[in-house]
Design a protein around this motif. Structure first.
Motif, PDB file in Angstrom:
ATOM      1  N   LEU A  84      -6.211   8.323   2.318  1.00 13.21           N
ATOM      2  CA  LEU A  84      -4.840   7.828   2.489  1.00 13.21           C
ATOM      3  C   LEU A  84      -4.542   7.526   3.948  1.00 13.21           C
ATOM      4  O   LEU A  84      -3.806   6.583   4.260  1.00 13.21           O
ATOM      5  N   SER A  85      -5.110   8.315   4.856  1.00 16.42           N
ATOM      6  CA  SER A  85      -4.944   8.011   6.281  1.00 16.42           C
ATOM      7  C   SER A  85      -5.563   6.661   6.600  1.00 16.42           C
ATOM      8  O   SER A  85      -4.981   5.846   7.323  1.00 16.42           O
ATOM      9  N   LEU A 130      -9.945   4.628  -3.770  1.00 13.65           N
ATOM     10  CA  LEU A 130      -8.900   5.397  -4.452  1.00 13.65           C
ATOM     11  C   LEU A 130      -8.614   4.843  -5.839  1.00 13.65           C
ATOM     12  O   LEU A 130      -8.413   5.603  -6.800  1.00 13.65           O
ATOM     13  N   ALA A 137      -0.019   4.409  -2.344  1.00 14.58           N
ATOM     14  CA  ALA A 137      -0.091   5.783  -1.845  1.00 14.58           C
ATOM     15  C   ALA A 137       0.740   6.729  -2.701  1.00 14.58           C
ATOM     16  O   ALA A 137       0.317   7.861  -2.989  1.00 14.58           O
ATOM     17  N   VAL A 163      -1.148   7.389  -5.896  1.00 18.51           N
ATOM     18  CA  VAL A 163      -2.283   8.270  -5.633  1.00 18.51           C
ATOM     19  C   VAL A 163      -1.824   9.712  -5.487  1.00 18.51           C
ATOM     20  O   VAL A 163      -2.395  10.634  -6.096  1.00 18.51           O
ATOM     21  N   LEU A 164      -0.791   9.933  -4.688  1.00 17.07           N
ATOM     22  CA  LEU A 164      -0.325  11.299  -4.450  1.00 17.07           C
ATOM     23  C   LEU A 164       0.224  11.941  -5.713  1.00 17.07           C
ATOM     24  O   LEU A 164       0.194  13.174  -5.846  1.00 17.07           O
ATOM     25  N   ALA A 181      -4.565  16.076  -2.923  1.00 14.66           N
ATOM     26  CA  ALA A 181      -4.833  15.578  -1.575  1.00 14.66           C
ATOM     27  C   ALA A 181      -6.120  16.154  -0.990  1.00 14.66           C
ATOM     28  O   ALA A 181      -6.776  15.502  -0.168  1.00 14.66           O
ATOM     29  N   ASP A 217      -6.743  12.885   1.122  1.00 11.12           N
ATOM     30  CA  ASP A 217      -5.850  12.791   2.280  1.00 11.12           C
ATOM     31  C   ASP A 217      -6.454  11.908   3.368  1.00 11.12           C
ATOM     32  O   ASP A 217      -5.758  11.083   3.974  1.00 11.12           O
ATOM     33  N   PHE A 246       2.752  11.725   2.563  1.00  9.08           N
ATOM     34  CA  PHE A 246       2.931  10.333   2.973  1.00  9.08           C
ATOM     35  C   PHE A 246       3.665  10.256   4.307  1.00  9.08           C
ATOM     36  O   PHE A 246       3.239   9.541   5.225  1.00  9.08           O
ATOM     37  N   LYS A 282       0.826  -1.209   0.000  1.00  5.94           N
ATOM     38  CA  LYS A 282       0.000   0.000   0.000  1.00  5.94           C
ATOM     39  C   LYS A 282       0.861   1.261   0.000  1.00  5.94           C
ATOM     40  O   LYS A 282       0.374   2.342  -0.352  1.00  5.94           O
ATOM     41  N   LEU A 298      -5.996   4.255   4.508  1.00  5.36           N
ATOM     42  CA  LEU A 298      -5.201   3.254   3.795  1.00  5.36           C
ATOM     43  C   LEU A 298      -3.946   2.884   4.558  1.00  5.36           C
ATOM     44  O   LEU A 298      -3.609   1.697   4.695  1.00  5.36           O
TER      45      LEU A 298
END
Length: 472
Positions: free
Chosen positions: A208-209, A223, A166, A169-170, A175, A205, A282, A162, A211
């Protein structure tokens, strides 16, 4: 890439107990080890209401499999990972498993890393409690490899992959972009869930937290749908791994669940994590102990609470229009290194039946930042985060190195000598001021009831029919 697939139902009976094993410890007894079953360990830290962890183990797999280190005589995993223990990697009808990536003639990183034995400098005391088949300690800023074992052996990464998702994604999504989740966005989400629901509104964002802190497979699925779908996202992840020079990595799923051809190495995952840490967002998330997470559907009563001032625990509420609201909750990072190791700055947990335990941890001491990757590990005699802590201690105790993480594809061991050309330009991302200063998870104890509410939300999702295969 195979489409989303249902895993064998052997774990379906342990669905709720597995969720509780993963989340209830965070609510009642400090940071949890996610859904990694504490096989062979005392259950003292589990609430009395939680069924024995054995309930989440596949009936055909004994605990001995999860507890026993592998014999690496002859470097047996240079081409493919160990044989799977379930049917998760069986291709769907009409499909075939991909061929494994070619084994490079000259493995990257230096001659010392071209072995499955331990490569360590004088002064590096290899801890006897470390049972991972492959591990690698590296310097996040210089890329130097401090020590390693079977760094190019191929194993399954589980949810530590993951970190690669991430990064992708970023690089592609803003975000602060807000996503209103639909049932279609959650299609195919299974396993460990952070607690995302239809009608909820989440920033990238926040997702992602979920994730990275809670290893939410629902966050991974949402995502991925925002980036063109599961297949397109897997392709993007594989492309980025190739750009980094992770030549032995093949991604089969966006969430780290096992699939046909899934594999990586301790060397490759070190490259991937080091690259991810160059992104400040990240680095901030993986270094955060506690964060508010929204409920669903969006609106009154579904906001993300402030971890430092969370309201009293409350169950679902009903709005004036009759809609049921699952309130927001406090999200706790499942990486126990953050709570127990001085200077810890982040990492990622992982577990599947086939991958066994995987872990990434990083820490800073006296201005030096080290990261450690462990693949194919056990929880005996110590949990993965504790094994990582021992390796970090050994790494900080020496200034010598045995190799280097080489940037980019198609490089050779000879290139490792050209340090100035290979170092990443500029400082890597630093951890923001979001980590609590309180050690040993006291914040989790303080907000335990609120965290328990989050766990309850996950169980509601699970009851909707998602089949569990215990993994991170």
């Amino acid at each position: 890439m195979n489409p989303p697939r249902r895993r064998p139902a052997s774990r379906a009976a342990g669905l709720i107990s597995a969720v509780l094993v993963g989340l209830a410890p965070a609510a009642f007894a400090g940071p949890a080890a996610a859904v990694e079953p504490p096989i062979g360990h005392s259950q003292a830290q589990l609430p009395l209401s939680v069924p024995p962890p054995a309930a989440v183990l596949p009936s055909t797999t004994s605990s001995e499999y999860f507890d026993t280190p592998r014999d690496l005589t002859g470097c047996p995993y240079r081409t493919t990972p160990p044989a799977p223990v379930d049917a998760s990697e069986v291709p769907l009808p009409g499909q075939t498993s991909p061929a494994p990536p070619p084994v490079p003639e000259t493995p990257a990183g230096g001659e010392s890393l071209n072995s499955c034995d331990v490569a360590a400098p004088a002064g590096f005391d290899v801890p006897g409690e470390v049972t991972a088949s492959a591990w690698l300690v590296s310097d996040l800023d210089t890329g130097e490899v401090v020590a390693a074992r079977d760094p190019h052996g191929r194993y399954r990464p589980a949810s530590v992959i993951k970190t690669l998702l991430a990064s992708v994604v970023l690089d592609r999504l803003q975000a602060d972009r807000i996503i209103e989740v639909t049932d279609a966005d959650l299609q195919g989400a299974e396993g460990s869930l952070v607690g995302i629901g239809p009608g909820g509104k989440y920033s990238v964002d926040r997702l992602l937290s979920g994730l990275l802190m809670s290893s939410g497979n629902d966050a991974a699925t949402v995502l991925a749908h925002q980036m063109g779908g599961i297949e397109a996202t897997v392709e993007a992840m594989n492309a980025h791994a190739a750009e980094l020079g992770a030549e032995s990595t093949h991604v089969a799923t966006v969430n780290g669940l096992d699939g046909p051809g899934m594999m990586s190495t301790a060397y490759d995952m070190s490259l991937i994590f080091r690259d991810a840490m160059t992104r400040p967002e990240f680095a901030r998330i993986v270094g955060t102990q506690m964060s508010g997470f929204p409920g669903y559907p969006a609106g009154e009563g579904a906001g993300a609470p402030d971890p430092a001032a969370a309201p009293a625990n409350a169950g679902p509420t009903v709005r004036a229009d009759g809609s049921v609201v699952n309130p927001g909750f406090v999200l706790a990072n499942d990486n126990r290194l953050l709570y127990n190791y001085p200077g810890a700055i982040g990492g990622k947990t992982g577990f599947t039946d086939d991958a066994r335990h995987t872990f990434i941890g990083a820490a800073e001491r006296d201005g030096r930042r080290l990261a450690v990757v462990l693949l194919d590990g056990t929880r005996v005699p110590k949990a993965p985060w504790e094994q990582a802590a021992l390796l970090l201690d050994a790494g900080f105790a020496t200034d010598d190195t045995v190799g280097r993480l080489v940037d980019g594809p198609q490089t050779s061991a000879d290139d490792a000598d050209h340090a100035d050309e290979q170092l990443a330009s500029g400082p890597l991302g630093t951890v923001g001021q979001t980590r609590a200063s309180t050690a040993d998870g006291s914040l989790i104890e303080r907000y335990g009831p609120w965290l328990a509410l989050g766990a309850g939300g996950v169980i509601v999702l699970a009851g909707a029919g998602l089949t569990l295969r215990s993994r991170r």
